[in-house]
Design a protein around this motif. Sequence first.
Motif, PDB file in Angstrom:
ATOM      1  N   LEU A 262       1.373  -1.555  -5.078  1.00 26.16           N
ATOM      2  CA  LEU A 262       1.646  -2.789  -5.811  1.00 26.16           C
ATOM      3  C   LEU A 262       0.323  -3.477  -6.097  1.00 26.16           C
ATOM      4  O   LEU A 262      -0.108  -4.400  -5.413  1.00 26.16           O
ATOM      5  CB  LEU A 262       2.588  -3.685  -4.995  1.00 26.16           C
ATOM      6  N   GLY A 263      -0.375  -2.931  -7.109  1.00 24.57           N
ATOM      7  CA  GLY A 263      -1.637  -3.505  -7.546  1.00 24.57           C
ATOM      8  C   GLY A 263      -2.873  -2.960  -6.870  1.00 24.57           C
ATOM      9  O   GLY A 263      -3.969  -3.507  -7.073  1.00 24.57           O
ATOM     10  N   VAL A 264      -2.754  -1.906  -6.087  1.00 23.43           N
ATOM     11  CA  VAL A 264      -3.899  -1.347  -5.369  1.00 23.43           C
ATOM     12  C   VAL A 264      -3.855   0.184  -5.375  1.00 23.43           C
ATOM     13  O   VAL A 264      -2.781   0.778  -5.455  1.00 23.43           O
ATOM     14  CB  VAL A 264      -3.926  -1.829  -3.895  1.00 23.43           C
ATOM     15  N   ARG A 265      -5.048   0.799  -5.300  1.00 24.25           N
ATOM     16  CA  ARG A 265      -5.093   2.233  -5.000  1.00 24.25           C
ATOM     17  C   ARG A 265      -4.699   2.399  -3.546  1.00 24.25           C
ATOM     18  O   ARG A 265      -4.946   1.511  -2.723  1.00 24.25           O
ATOM     19  CB  ARG A 265      -6.501   2.793  -5.224  1.00 24.25           C
ATOM     20  N   THR A 266      -4.097   3.533  -3.214  1.00 24.27           N
ATOM     21  CA  THR A 266      -3.745   3.769  -1.812  1.00 24.27           C
ATOM     22  C   THR A 266      -3.965   5.243  -1.489  1.00 24.27           C
ATOM     23  O   THR A 266      -3.545   6.125  -2.250  1.00 24.27           O
ATOM     24  CB  THR A 266      -2.302   3.317  -1.508  1.00 24.27           C
ATOM     25  N   HIS A 267      -4.647   5.521  -0.401  1.00 22.64           N
ATOM     26  CA  HIS A 267      -5.066   6.879  -0.054  1.00 22.64           C
ATOM     27  C   HIS A 267      -3.865   7.693   0.437  1.00 22.64           C
ATOM     28  O   HIS A 267      -3.225   7.334   1.425  1.00 22.64           O
ATOM     29  CB  HIS A 267      -6.137   6.806   1.033  1.00 22.64           C
ATOM     30  N   ILE A 268      -3.565   8.799  -0.262  1.00 24.85           N
ATOM     31  CA  ILE A 268      -2.376   9.583   0.095  1.00 24.85           C
ATOM     32  C   ILE A 268      -2.692  11.046   0.410  1.00 24.85           C
ATOM     33  O   ILE A 268      -1.853  11.742   0.965  1.00 24.85           O
ATOM     34  CB  ILE A 268      -1.314   9.536  -1.026  1.00 24.85           C
ATOM     35  N   SER A 269      -3.903  11.536   0.057  1.00 26.03           N
ATOM     36  CA  SER A 269      -4.210  12.945   0.322  1.00 26.03           C
ATOM     37  C   SER A 269      -5.696  13.137   0.566  1.00 26.03           C
ATOM     38  O   SER A 269      -6.498  13.084  -0.366  1.00 26.03           O
ATOM     39  CB  SER A 269      -3.764  13.824  -0.855  1.00 26.03           C
ATOM     40  N   LYS A 270      -6.054  13.370   1.819  1.00 25.04           N
ATOM     41  CA  LYS A 270      -7.458  13.639   2.134  1.00 25.04           C
ATOM     42  C   LYS A 270      -7.903  14.970   1.532  1.00 25.04           C
ATOM     43  O   LYS A 270      -9.063  15.131   1.148  1.00 25.04           O
ATOM     44  CB  LYS A 270      -7.664  13.637   3.648  1.00 25.04           C
ATOM     45  N   ALA A 271      -6.981  15.912   1.426  1.00 23.84           N
ATOM     46  CA  ALA A 271      -7.334  17.211   0.850  1.00 23.84           C
ATOM     47  C   ALA A 271      -7.767  17.061  -0.605  1.00 23.84           C
ATOM     48  O   ALA A 271      -8.709  17.724  -1.053  1.00 23.84           O
ATOM     49  CB  ALA A 271      -6.144  18.163   0.946  1.00 23.84           C
TER      50      ALA A 271
ATOM     51  N   ALA B 178     -13.420  -3.237  -3.103  1.00 24.51           N
ATOM     52  CA  ALA B 178     -12.751  -3.662  -1.873  1.00 24.51           C
ATOM     53  C   ALA B 178     -12.200  -2.445  -1.153  1.00 24.51           C
ATOM     54  O   ALA B 178     -11.524  -1.618  -1.762  1.00 24.51           O
ATOM     55  CB  ALA B 178     -11.619  -4.630  -2.187  1.00 24.51           C
ATOM     56  N   VAL B 179     -12.481  -2.342   0.135  1.00 23.99           N
ATOM     57  CA  VAL B 179     -11.881  -1.336   1.013  1.00 23.99           C
ATOM     58  C   VAL B 179     -11.130  -2.088   2.096  1.00 23.99           C
ATOM     59  O   VAL B 179     -11.716  -2.887   2.840  1.00 23.99           O
ATOM     60  CB  VAL B 179     -12.941  -0.410   1.640  1.00 23.99           C
ATOM     61  N   VAL B 180      -9.835  -1.852   2.175  1.00 18.67           N
ATOM     62  CA  VAL B 180      -8.978  -2.501   3.162  1.00 18.67           C
ATOM     63  C   VAL B 180      -8.295  -1.403   3.970  1.00 18.67           C
ATOM     64  O   VAL B 180      -7.565  -0.585   3.424  1.00 18.67           O
ATOM     65  CB  VAL B 180      -7.921  -3.398   2.483  1.00 18.67           C
TER      66      VAL B 180
ATOM     67  N   ARG C 117       0.810  -1.220   0.000  1.00 23.93           N
ATOM     68  CA  ARG C 117       0.000   0.000   0.000  1.00 23.93           C
ATOM     69  C   ARG C 117       0.849   1.278   0.000  1.00 23.93           C
ATOM     70  O   ARG C 117       0.351   2.357   0.301  1.00 23.93           O
ATOM     71  CB  ARG C 117      -0.961   0.005   1.185  1.00 23.93           C
ATOM     72  N   THR C 118       2.113   1.156  -0.361  1.00 23.77           N
ATOM     73  CA  THR C 118       2.985   2.322  -0.504  1.00 23.77           C
ATOM     74  C   THR C 118       2.889   2.868  -1.925  1.00 23.77           C
ATOM     75  O   THR C 118       3.047   2.119  -2.887  1.00 23.77           O
ATOM     76  CB  THR C 118       4.446   1.941  -0.196  1.00 23.77           C
TER      77      THR C 118
ATOM     78  N   LEU D 228     -13.432  10.265   3.567  1.00 23.50           N
ATOM     79  CA  LEU D 228     -13.438  10.138   5.019  1.00 23.50           C
ATOM     80  C   LEU D 228     -12.549   9.007   5.519  1.00 23.50           C
ATOM     81  O   LEU D 228     -12.290   8.919   6.721  1.00 23.50           O
ATOM     82  CB  LEU D 228     -14.877   9.902   5.512  1.00 23.50           C
ATOM     83  N   SER D 229     -12.092   8.148   4.632  1.00 25.13           N
ATOM     84  CA  SER D 229     -11.209   7.061   5.055  1.00 25.13           C
ATOM     85  C   SER D 229      -9.832   7.619   5.385  1.00 25.13           C
ATOM     86  O   SER D 229      -9.421   8.651   4.849  1.00 25.13           O
ATOM     87  CB  SER D 229     -11.100   6.006   3.955  1.00 25.13           C
ATOM     88  N   PRO D 230      -9.078   6.951   6.266  1.00 27.50           N
ATOM     89  CA  PRO D 230      -7.761   7.469   6.658  1.00 27.50           C
ATOM     90  C   PRO D 230      -6.726   7.239   5.559  1.00 27.50           C
ATOM     91  O   PRO D 230      -6.927   6.434   4.641  1.00 27.50           O
ATOM     92  CB  PRO D 230      -7.415   6.651   7.900  1.00 27.50           C
ATOM     93  N   LEU D 231      -5.621   7.961   5.659  1.00 30.60           N
ATOM     94  CA  LEU D 231      -4.509   7.719   4.754  1.00 30.60           C
ATOM     95  C   LEU D 231      -4.041   6.266   4.929  1.00 30.60           C
ATOM     96  O   LEU D 231      -4.023   5.744   6.046  1.00 30.60           O
ATOM     97  CB  LEU D 231      -3.363   8.676   5.034  1.00 30.60           C
ATOM     98  N   GLY D 232      -3.667   5.642   3.830  1.00 29.70           N
ATOM     99  CA  GLY D 232      -3.243   4.249   3.876  1.00 29.70           C
ATOM    100  C   GLY D 232      -4.343   3.258   3.607  1.00 29.70           C
ATOM    101  O   GLY D 232      -4.069   2.065   3.428  1.00 29.70           O
ATOM    102  N   GLU D 233      -5.598   3.708   3.574  1.00 28.33           N
ATOM    103  CA  GLU D 233      -6.694   2.822   3.146  1.00 28.33           C
ATOM    104  C   GLU D 233      -6.428   2.430   1.704  1.00 28.33           C
ATOM    105  O   GLU D 233      -6.033   3.252   0.891  1.00 28.33           O
ATOM    106  CB  GLU D 233      -8.029   3.552   3.280  1.00 28.33           C
ATOM    107  N   PHE D 234      -6.643   1.145   1.371  1.00 30.81           N
ATOM    108  CA  PHE D 234      -6.314   0.702   0.025  1.00 30.81           C
ATOM    109  C   PHE D 234      -7.307  -0.331  -0.477  1.00 30.81           C
ATOM    110  O   PHE D 234      -8.206  -0.749   0.250  1.00 30.81           O
ATOM    111  CB  PHE D 234      -4.871   0.175  -0.045  1.00 30.81           C
ATOM    112  N   GLY D 235      -7.145  -0.748  -1.738  1.00 39.05           N
ATOM    113  CA  GLY D 235      -8.033  -1.741  -2.334  1.00 39.05           C
ATOM    114  C   GLY D 235      -8.113  -1.567  -3.829  1.00 39.05           C
ATOM    115  O   GLY D 235      -7.255  -0.929  -4.446  1.00 39.05           O
TER     116      GLY D 235
END
Length: 377
Positions: A311-320, A341-343, A287-288, A325-332
């Motif tokens: 590595l094969g997933v979206r990954t949350h890097i900027s809430k702005a 998928a929300v992980v 998730r990097t 509403l999901s935290p940074l690092g949420e992926f799927g």
Amino acid sequence: MDFKPLAQFIDRMTAWRIPWAEVLVIHRNRPVFRYRSGYLDLEAGTPIEEGKMINLYSMTKVMTCVAALRLVEQGLILLNDPLGEYLPEYAEMNVQKRLPGGEVALERAQRPITVRDLFAMTAGFSYDTASPSLQEAVQRTNGQVPTRAFAEALAKEPLLFEPGTRWNYSLCHDVLGALVEAVDGRRFGAYIRDEITGPLGMRDTVFDLSEEQRSRLAPQYEYNDALGQAVRKDGNGYRLGTAFESGGAGLLSTVSDYSLFLNALTNRGTSPDGVRILAPATVDLMRTDVLTGRMREDFSWEQLKGYGYGLGVRTHISKAESGALSPLGEFGWAGAAGCLAVVDPNEQVTVMYAQHLLNSQEPYVHPRLKNLVYACL
């Protein structure tokens, strides 16, 4: 927790143009909300029920990347290895180059495709399953196209750009499945069963349905704007042959079954029962965000603003940027018929959302669904 707004949203979607939808929310390993609405079979008026098999399409990619990351953990491959060390047909590739006059020429690639490029969608492939080399493989194998034969055929097609310089959603993860076969020796589907789905107790996540599973396969639809209704459209157009175990789009599963896999990732690689499919450090690597420079310009889907690509997933890097509403690092990831998928290892949240509608309305549905989950929690 009050999930009434999420239920109302699901009802609104199924009253709009999505025949049926189902969502499962798991928080700290406990299912806290499950809801389904709509009709499994529009023509017959059959309500959606538990245990229906659906095409996961590109949500297959998450499991394919986990499968290959297990080989990284075992020291059998490295992300920076040239792909040609394992799949010799990729040792020397041609790249399309546009000349000043506009014509296209082929030149030898200056960079090798690396294993990392397969994970990160930076190899230079397209998503053209109708390309001449792939269609020739269909004919040559009498419609079977084993996974390794697929990879050998794709290697004959020129790349769209120098490997590692741009991002393009493509057949990378189908080749990753072939890489797993080449390194491990088992067929890709057998590897998935032996190393991931079997240990996790997943009985309904497969490339090929049993007769019993086929009886539970949900009808698939596509919304027809001219008719103003969803029309039946069964089949998986990404499965090029009967023996092709597509690492990019080939798995079928159920909401209950695939959530077992997703929740193991939420627990940073280990199921609540203690079955470990990845190490915590590997999940964090997965998730990097790996996008750089021009790649970030290419990764420009509206529903993924504020997300990078790992590595094969979206990954949350900027809430702005995302407004999510999901935290940074949420992926799927998601699939062509609308599953999502929300992980979220940080808040210990797993979401498995399912529908079976091509032209899935993903840009509208998925960002709203994610926000609703976190608001309701």
